[in-house]
Design an enzyme around this catalytic site. Structure first.
Site, PDB file in Angstrom:
ATOM      1  N   CYS A  92      66.205  96.938  56.155  1.00 60.21           N
ATOM      2  CA  CYS A  92      65.876  97.879  57.107  1.00 60.21           C
ATOM      3  C   CYS A  92      64.680  98.647  56.567  1.00 60.21           C
ATOM      4  O   CYS A  92      64.814  99.192  55.646  1.00 60.21           O
ATOM      5  CB  CYS A  92      66.894  98.521  57.796  1.00 60.21           C
ATOM      6  SG  CYS A  92      66.431 100.140  58.022  1.00 60.21           S
ATOM      7  N   GLU A  93      63.332  98.559  57.144  1.00 50.80           N
ATOM      8  CA  GLU A  93      62.435  99.006  56.719  1.00 50.80           C
ATOM      9  C   GLU A  93      62.402 100.812  56.632  1.00 50.80           C
ATOM     10  O   GLU A  93      61.621 101.453  55.985  1.00 50.80           O
ATOM     11  CB  GLU A  93      61.092  98.653  56.932  1.00 50.80           C
ATOM     12  CG  GLU A  93      60.798  99.032  58.435  1.00 50.80           C
ATOM     13  CD  GLU A  93      59.379  98.437  58.969  1.00 50.80           C
ATOM     14  OE1 GLU A  93      58.773  97.423  58.430  1.00 50.80           O
ATOM     15  OE2 GLU A  93      58.714  98.883  59.727  1.00 50.80           O
ATOM     16  N   HIS A  94      63.430 101.348  57.578  1.00 54.64           N
ATOM     17  CA  HIS A  94      63.238 102.669  57.586  1.00 54.64           C
ATOM     18  C   HIS A  94      64.357 103.300  56.719  1.00 54.64           C
ATOM     19  O   HIS A  94      63.900 104.378  56.075  1.00 54.64           O
ATOM     20  CB  HIS A  94      64.071 102.950  59.024  1.00 54.64           C
ATOM     21  CG  HIS A  94      63.309 102.386  60.182  1.00 54.64           C
ATOM     22  ND1 HIS A  94      63.834 101.732  61.202  1.00 54.64           N
ATOM     23  CD2 HIS A  94      62.057 102.817  60.553  1.00 54.64           C
ATOM     24  CE1 HIS A  94      63.050 101.263  62.143  1.00 54.64           C
ATOM     25  NE2 HIS A  94      61.875 101.713  61.802  1.00 54.64           N
ATOM     26  N   HIS A  95      65.189 102.575  56.206  1.00 54.20           N
ATOM     27  CA  HIS A  95      66.114 103.263  55.055  1.00 54.20           C
ATOM     28  C   HIS A  95      66.293 102.263  53.862  1.00 54.20           C
ATOM     29  O   HIS A  95      67.143 102.655  52.980  1.00 54.20           O
ATOM     30  CB  HIS A  95      67.720 103.274  55.783  1.00 54.20           C
ATOM     31  CG  HIS A  95      67.609 104.247  57.260  1.00 54.20           C
ATOM     32  ND1 HIS A  95      67.613 103.861  58.328  1.00 54.20           N
ATOM     33  CD2 HIS A  95      67.783 105.540  57.202  1.00 54.20           C
ATOM     34  CE1 HIS A  95      67.664 104.665  59.279  1.00 54.20           C
ATOM     35  NE2 HIS A  95      67.780 106.032  58.541  1.00 54.20           N
ATOM     36  N   GLN A 135      64.382  94.363  63.078  1.00 53.18           N
ATOM     37  CA  GLN A 135      64.990  93.012  63.573  1.00 53.18           C
ATOM     38  C   GLN A 135      63.912  92.391  64.492  1.00 53.18           C
ATOM     39  O   GLN A 135      63.934  91.204  64.643  1.00 53.18           O
ATOM     40  CB  GLN A 135      66.214  93.295  64.176  1.00 53.18           C
ATOM     41  CG  GLN A 135      67.105  92.123  64.459  1.00 53.18           C
ATOM     42  CD  GLN A 135      68.449  92.320  64.727  1.00 53.18           C
ATOM     43  OE1 GLN A 135      69.123  93.404  64.331  1.00 53.18           O
ATOM     44  NE2 GLN A 135      68.977  91.689  65.884  1.00 53.18           N
ATOM     45  N   HIS A 163      73.524  96.549  61.243  1.00 54.42           N
ATOM     46  CA  HIS A 163      72.836  97.221  60.265  1.00 54.42           C
ATOM     47  C   HIS A 163      73.561  98.277  59.644  1.00 54.42           C
ATOM     48  O   HIS A 163      74.152  99.084  60.120  1.00 54.42           O
ATOM     49  CB  HIS A 163      71.576  98.229  61.136  1.00 54.42           C
ATOM     50  CG  HIS A 163      70.643  97.217  61.582  1.00 54.42           C
ATOM     51  ND1 HIS A 163      69.128  97.198  61.475  1.00 54.42           N
ATOM     52  CD2 HIS A 163      70.603  96.135  62.571  1.00 54.42           C
ATOM     53  CE1 HIS A 163      68.479  96.280  62.175  1.00 54.42           C
ATOM     54  NE2 HIS A 163      69.481  95.464  63.002  1.00 54.42           N
ATOM     55  N   CYS A 165      72.516 100.593  57.841  1.00 51.06           N
ATOM     56  CA  CYS A 165      72.166 102.168  58.260  1.00 51.06           C
ATOM     57  C   CYS A 165      72.674 102.765  59.285  1.00 51.06           C
ATOM     58  O   CYS A 165      72.935 103.972  59.257  1.00 51.06           O
ATOM     59  CB  CYS A 165      70.443 102.200  58.233  1.00 51.06           C
ATOM     60  SG  CYS A 165      69.907 101.196  59.803  1.00 51.06           S
TER      61      CYS A 165
HETATM   62  N1  LIG Z   1      64.334  99.049  66.573  1.00 51.52           N
HETATM   63  C1  LIG Z   1      64.713  99.144  65.401  1.00 51.52           C
HETATM   64  N2  LIG Z   1      65.535 100.218  64.972  1.00 51.52           N
HETATM   65  C2  LIG Z   1      65.747 100.137  63.549  1.00 51.52           C
HETATM   66  C3  LIG Z   1      66.021  98.866  63.055  1.00 51.52           C
HETATM   67  N3  LIG Z   1      66.618  99.371  61.967  1.00 51.52           N
HETATM   68  C4  LIG Z   1      67.000 100.577  61.883  1.00 51.52           C
HETATM   69  N4  LIG Z   1      66.463 101.079  63.012  1.00 51.52           N
HETATM   70  C5  LIG Z   1      66.696 102.366  63.540  1.00 51.52           C
HETATM   71  O1  LIG Z   1      65.669 103.230  63.228  1.00 51.52           O
HETATM   72  C6  LIG Z   1      65.606 104.624  63.584  1.00 51.52           C
HETATM   73  C7  LIG Z   1      65.026 105.541  62.642  1.00 51.52           C
HETATM   74  O2  LIG Z   1      65.248 106.893  63.181  1.00 51.52           O
HETATM   75  P1  LIG Z   1      65.186 108.154  62.456  1.00 51.52           P
HETATM   76  O3  LIG Z   1      65.272 109.231  63.469  1.00 51.52           O
HETATM   77  O4  LIG Z   1      63.666 108.694  61.940  1.00 51.52           O
HETATM   78  O5  LIG Z   1      65.838 108.052  61.098  1.00 51.52           O
HETATM   79  P2  LIG Z   1      67.151 108.753  60.919  1.00 51.52           P
HETATM   80  O6  LIG Z   1      67.235 110.309  61.021  1.00 51.52           O
HETATM   81  O7  LIG Z   1      67.791 108.076  59.525  1.00 51.52           O
HETATM   82  O8  LIG Z   1      68.236 108.385  62.136  1.00 51.52           O
HETATM   83  P3  LIG Z   1      69.691 107.885  62.310  1.00 51.52           P
HETATM   84  O9  LIG Z   1      69.875 106.648  61.832  1.00 51.52           O
HETATM   85  O10 LIG Z   1      70.124 108.017  63.812  1.00 51.52           O
HETATM   86  O11 LIG Z   1      70.466 108.970  61.468  1.00 51.52           O
HETATM   87  C8  LIG Z   1      67.104 104.860  63.688  1.00 51.52           C
HETATM   88  O12 LIG Z   1      67.548 104.860  64.976  1.00 51.52           O
HETATM   89  C9  LIG Z   1      67.664 103.285  62.974  1.00 51.52           C
HETATM   90  O13 LIG Z   1      68.848 102.864  63.793  1.00 51.52           O
HETATM   91  C10 LIG Z   1      65.687  97.917  63.722  1.00 51.52           C
HETATM   92  O14 LIG Z   1      65.554  96.815  63.061  1.00 51.52           O
HETATM   93  N5  LIG Z   1      64.952  97.899  64.948  1.00 51.52           N
HETATM   94 ZN   LIG Z   2      67.839 101.601  58.727  1.00 49.90          ZN
END
Ligand SMILES: Nc1nc2c(ncn2[C@@H]2O[C@H](COP(=O)(O)OP(=O)(O)OP(=O)(O)O)[C@@H](O)[C@H]2O)c(=O)[nH]1
Ligand SMILES: [Zn+2]
Length: 207
Positions: A92-95, A135, A163, A165
């Site tokens: 996952c590119e966010h975490h 995804q 996920h 995360c």
């Molecule tokens: N649409 C989508 N979202 C994703 C994917 N992988 C991770 N995410 C979401 O990316 C979002 C990033 O949100 P933020 O609020 O910036 O991050 P955060 O504070 O770590 O959020 P939480 O995971 O809710 O604790 C989260 O809601 C994740 O669940 C993906 O493949 N697709």
């Molecule tokens: Zn993530």
């Protein structure tokens, strides 16, 4: 602003080689940041190991879909081909933590009957999975590669993934699976074809 989902495809030739020393330095910094001692025995090799692991799970950044969909046969087969339950690991590119699950990949070959080896469909998934991803983008990149490279008349990709995360941290909902699908060409326009693909994917035609 660029659309974060429809990221423009980068030519692997424009991506610099994996920078092992830089990655090692970053991991060492991270260990320090969390309050660990990178000099203690158990952690001495960790930066190098983690860096190598990152090189491995991001190898797809340096690969081209057309380089894995090379083997094509003209079998004159122009009916649907679908590979179900292709194991998938991505990040996952966010975490920068994994998401894992399965991909179901199907296509209807070009009228010429140009098809590819079934293992190549799994390799295609890896090309796009082995990069920092979301995804939705992974799903559309795979389906679009089938349409453009194989000149498929129709294609479908469904991905079901968990996920980490969402399970190991944050909202902590183990077992929640995210399902994404992308449908193109005749799979989109022809209801019966689409229904057949979905039946195959859901295994309702197994027995
Ligand atoms: N649409 C989508 N979202 C994703 C994917 N992988 C991770 N995410 C979401 O990316 C979002 C990033 O949100 P933020 O609020 O910036 O991050 P955060 O504070 O770590 O959020 P939480 O995971 O809710 O604790 C989260 O809601 C994740 O669940 C993906 O493949 N697709
Ligand atoms: Zn993530």
């Amino acid at each position: 602003m660029t659309d974060p989902i429809a990221l423009p495809e980068r030519d692997p030739g424009d991506i610099p080689d994996f920078d092992q020393p830089r990655a090692e330095a970053a991991v060492r910094e991270l260990l320090l940041a969390i309050g660990e001692d990178p000099e203690r025995e158990g952690l001495l090799e960790t930066p190098a190991r983690v860096a190598r692991a990152y090189a491995e799970v991001t190898a797809g950044l340096r690969m081209r879909a057309e380089d894995v969909l090379t083997t094509t046969f003209d079998l004159g087969h122009d009916e649907m081909v679908l590979v179900r339950d292709i194991e998938l690991w991505s990040m996952c590119e966010h975490h920068l933590v994994p998401f894992t699950g399965v991909a179901h990949v199907g296509y209807i070959p070009a009228e010429s009957g140009k098809i590819t080896g079934i293992s190549k469909l799994a390799r295609l998934v890896d090309v796009y999975a082995q990069r920092p991803q979301v995804q939705e983008r992974l799903t559309t990149q795979v389906v679009d590669a089938l349409m453009t490279i194989l000149e498929a008349r129709g294609a479908v990709v469904v991905i079901e993934a968990e996920h980490l995360c969402m399970t190991m941290r944050g909202v902590r909902k183990a077992g929640a699976r995210t399902v994404t699908s992308a449908v193109r060409g005749t799979m989109l326009t022809d209801r019966a074809t689409r229904a057949e693909a979905m039946a195959l994917i859901h295994g309702t035609t197994r027995r």
